[in-house]
Design a protein around this motif. Structure first.
Motif, PDB file in Angstrom:
ATOM      1  N   GLY A  33       0.925  -1.271  -0.097  1.00 51.07           N
ATOM      2  CA  GLY A  33       0.190   0.152   0.080  1.00 51.07           C
ATOM      3  C   GLY A  33       0.789   1.228  -0.052  1.00 51.07           C
ATOM      4  O   GLY A  33       0.502   2.389  -0.655  1.00 51.07           O
ATOM      5  N   LEU A  34       1.789   1.153   0.739  1.00 47.13           N
ATOM      6  CA  LEU A  34       2.845   2.431   1.015  1.00 47.13           C
ATOM      7  C   LEU A  34       3.697   2.725  -0.545  1.00 47.13           C
ATOM      8  O   LEU A  34       3.604   3.607  -0.996  1.00 47.13           O
ATOM      9  CB  LEU A  34       3.790   2.389   2.013  1.00 47.13           C
ATOM     10  N   GLU A  35       3.909   1.395  -1.159  1.00 48.25           N
ATOM     11  CA  GLU A  35       4.302   1.459  -2.439  1.00 48.25           C
ATOM     12  C   GLU A  35       3.519   2.121  -3.433  1.00 48.25           C
ATOM     13  O   GLU A  35       4.202   2.940  -4.185  1.00 48.25           O
ATOM     14  CB  GLU A  35       4.830   0.295  -2.931  1.00 48.25           C
ATOM     15  N   VAL A  36       2.566   1.671  -3.600  1.00 52.55           N
ATOM     16  CA  VAL A  36       1.406   2.289  -4.414  1.00 52.55           C
ATOM     17  C   VAL A  36       1.246   3.654  -4.201  1.00 52.55           C
ATOM     18  O   VAL A  36       1.275   4.553  -5.233  1.00 52.55           O
ATOM     19  CB  VAL A  36       0.095   1.570  -4.540  1.00 52.55           C
ATOM     20  N   LEU A  37       1.118   4.221  -3.029  1.00 58.85           N
ATOM     21  CA  LEU A  37       0.884   5.678  -2.593  1.00 58.85           C
ATOM     22  C   LEU A  37       2.080   6.344  -3.053  1.00 58.85           C
ATOM     23  O   LEU A  37       1.868   7.457  -3.729  1.00 58.85           O
ATOM     24  CB  LEU A  37       0.486   5.623  -1.117  1.00 58.85           C
ATOM     25  N   ASP A  43       4.114  11.546  -1.606  1.00 57.63           N
ATOM     26  CA  ASP A  43       3.984  11.765  -0.163  1.00 57.63           C
ATOM     27  C   ASP A  43       3.147  10.669   0.770  1.00 57.63           C
ATOM     28  O   ASP A  43       2.477  10.374  -0.062  1.00 57.63           O
ATOM     29  CB  ASP A  43       3.538  13.197   0.177  1.00 57.63           C
ATOM     30  N   ILE A  44       3.432  10.469   1.692  1.00 55.23           N
ATOM     31  CA  ILE A  44       2.831   9.392   2.552  1.00 55.23           C
ATOM     32  C   ILE A  44       1.822  10.411   3.724  1.00 55.23           C
ATOM     33  O   ILE A  44       2.425  10.989   4.488  1.00 55.23           O
ATOM     34  CB  ILE A  44       3.536   8.529   3.155  1.00 55.23           C
ATOM     35  N   GLY A  69       8.995   2.493   7.803  1.00 57.56           N
ATOM     36  CA  GLY A  69       9.278   3.831   8.159  1.00 57.56           C
ATOM     37  C   GLY A  69      10.629   4.204   7.477  1.00 57.56           C
ATOM     38  O   GLY A  69      10.671   5.475   6.893  1.00 57.56           O
ATOM     39  N   LEU A  70      11.799   3.486   7.540  1.00 60.30           N
ATOM     40  CA  LEU A  70      12.985   3.801   7.056  1.00 60.30           C
ATOM     41  C   LEU A  70      12.986   3.798   5.505  1.00 60.30           C
ATOM     42  O   LEU A  70      13.560   4.750   4.803  1.00 60.30           O
ATOM     43  CB  LEU A  70      14.072   3.038   7.489  1.00 60.30           C
ATOM     44  N   LYS A  71      12.323   3.085   4.948  1.00 56.10           N
ATOM     45  CA  LYS A  71      12.459   3.006   3.350  1.00 56.10           C
ATOM     46  C   LYS A  71      11.855   4.103   2.913  1.00 56.10           C
ATOM     47  O   LYS A  71      12.398   4.837   1.769  1.00 56.10           O
ATOM     48  CB  LYS A  71      11.500   1.669   2.958  1.00 56.10           C
TER      49      LYS A  71
END
Length: 121
Positions: A33-37, A43-44, A69-71
């Protein structure tokens, strides 16, 4: 278990945690989900609704959370954590002092307020 929250602004990625949360949950729900966003928005803006105690997160889940978080460290803009655990809410508020972006804790009864806060870019 993590499940994606629907019906929130398209620039916000949200998940709800219930029961036990494992590393597999983060690998199969949170990280993709974070990758797609970040590919679509850069921005997240992140919403986490905790309907389970933080003790129900396995060590592997915490490790995967740290990896996420780090990525994306420089991409975090706003993080809203919705929980009735006062310590988690206070930690979230304090997190803004050590990480990029803003972090804010909300009570479960304030979910709509958290979404409204995240809606503002």
């Amino acid at each position: 278990m993590l499940s994606i929250i629907r019906d929130i602004p398209p620039h916000v990625f949200g998940v709800k945690a219930t029961g036990q949360v494992t590393a597999d949950d983060l690998k199969s729900v949170l990280l993709p989900g974070l990758e797609v966003l970040t590919q679509n928005q850069n921005d997240i803006y992140y919403l986490l609704v905790l309907e389970t105690p933080v003790e129900n997160f396995t060590a592997g889940a915490w490790f995967q959370d740290m990896v996420a978080g780090l990525k994306h460290f420089t991409k975090w803009k706003k993080i809203a954590v919705v929980t009735d655990e006062t310590a988690v809410e206070k930690f979230t508020d304090a997190f803004s002092y050590i990480a990029p972006g803003e972090s804010k804790g909300f009570k479960l009864s304030q979910l709509d307020e958290a979404i409204d806060w995240l809606s503002i870019k």
